[in-house]
Design a protein around this motif. Structure first.
Motif, PDB file in Angstrom:
ATOM      1  N   HIS A 111       0.840  -1.213   0.000  1.00 23.77           N
ATOM      2  CA  HIS A 111       0.000   0.000   0.000  1.00 23.77           C
ATOM      3  C   HIS A 111       0.869   1.255   0.000  1.00 23.77           C
ATOM      4  O   HIS A 111       0.454   2.303   0.497  1.00 23.77           O
ATOM      5  N   ASP A 112       2.028   1.154  -0.594  1.00 21.02           N
ATOM      6  CA  ASP A 112       2.971   2.268  -0.705  1.00 21.02           C
ATOM      7  C   ASP A 112       3.321   2.392  -2.190  1.00 21.02           C
ATOM      8  O   ASP A 112       4.036   1.546  -2.736  1.00 21.02           O
ATOM      9  N   ASP A 141       1.518   9.456 -12.602  1.00 17.89           N
ATOM     10  CA  ASP A 141       0.707  10.211 -11.638  1.00 17.89           C
ATOM     11  C   ASP A 141      -0.735   9.715 -11.605  1.00 17.89           C
ATOM     12  O   ASP A 141      -1.328   9.590 -10.531  1.00 17.89           O
ATOM     13  N   ALA A 142      -1.305   9.421 -12.760  1.00 22.84           N
ATOM     14  CA  ALA A 142      -2.688   8.922 -12.811  1.00 22.84           C
ATOM     15  C   ALA A 142      -2.784   7.526 -12.200  1.00 22.84           C
ATOM     16  O   ALA A 142      -3.747   7.209 -11.489  1.00 22.84           O
ATOM     17  N   GLU A 182      -3.921   4.882  -4.943  1.00 22.95           N
ATOM     18  CA  GLU A 182      -4.127   5.471  -3.627  1.00 22.95           C
ATOM     19  C   GLU A 182      -5.608   5.614  -3.297  1.00 22.95           C
ATOM     20  O   GLU A 182      -6.005   5.414  -2.145  1.00 22.95           O
ATOM     21  N   GLN A 183      -6.431   5.916  -4.278  1.00 19.64           N
ATOM     22  CA  GLN A 183      -7.878   5.959  -4.065  1.00 19.64           C
ATOM     23  C   GLN A 183      -8.404   4.565  -3.716  1.00 19.64           C
ATOM     24  O   GLN A 183      -9.227   4.408  -2.816  1.00 19.64           O
ATOM     25  N   ALA A 184      -7.915   3.560  -4.411  1.00 20.91           N
ATOM     26  CA  ALA A 184      -8.342   2.179  -4.127  1.00 20.91           C
ATOM     27  C   ALA A 184      -7.949   1.773  -2.714  1.00 20.91           C
ATOM     28  O   ALA A 184      -8.747   1.167  -1.993  1.00 20.91           O
ATOM     29  N   VAL A 187     -10.565   0.584   0.031  1.00 24.28           N
ATOM     30  CA  VAL A 187     -10.452  -0.778   0.570  1.00 24.28           C
ATOM     31  C   VAL A 187      -9.276  -0.793   1.547  1.00 24.28           C
ATOM     32  O   VAL A 187      -8.125  -0.921   1.141  1.00 24.28           O
ATOM     33  N   GLN A 188      -9.576  -0.637   2.815  1.00 23.36           N
ATOM     34  CA  GLN A 188      -8.541  -0.640   3.847  1.00 23.36           C
ATOM     35  C   GLN A 188      -8.011  -2.055   4.040  1.00 23.36           C
ATOM     36  O   GLN A 188      -8.757  -3.031   3.920  1.00 23.36           O
TER      37      GLN A 188
END
Length: 120
Positions: A18-19, A44-45, A51-53, A57-58
């Motif tokens: 998640h990085d 960038d996109a 990052e939105q995903a 979804v944590q």
């Protein structure tokens, strides 16, 4: 194990950190992603989408099952697989799956992801 197979493993592992700085190490600078709901043609996109995903979804865990390498050479390798994800959405455990195509390319003697296509 072939280097391109290790590149897929490294990419999945990087995704699960998640990085995005870890994911980016696996990407060609001109990588293109096709998702069910969006296409990303710049780093960038792609970063924004990841990052939105990860926000939605944590604690997401992403995996690739039934990987088939359908075309390989010394410069390019293409695989298809079933992806699965699980994590917390609004505090509730959720999961899903879909189909994926990944294309890796040799860049400066390293296998990097040049294209990913995911569909539900």
């Amino acid at each position: 194990m072939s280097d391109y197979k290790q590149a897929l493993i490294d990419y999945i592992n990087a995704t699960n950190t998640h990085d995005f700085s870890e994911v980016e190490k696996c990407l060609a600078q001109n990588a293109v992603y096709w998702f069910s709901d969006n296409s990303c043609t710049t780093i960038d996109a792609i970063k924004e989408y990841f990052e939105q995903a990860w926000t939605t979804v944590q604690e997401e865990v992403y995996q690739a099952d039934h990987v088939q390498w359908i075309a390989t050479s010394s410069e390019v390798a293409t695989c298809i697989y079933e992806y699965k994800w699980s994590g917390l959405v609004n505090g509730i455990h959720q999961s899903g799956k879909g189909r994926a195509t990944n294309i890796f390319k040799q860049v400066d003697q390293k296998w990097l992801l040049i294209h990913e296509h995911l569909s539900a």
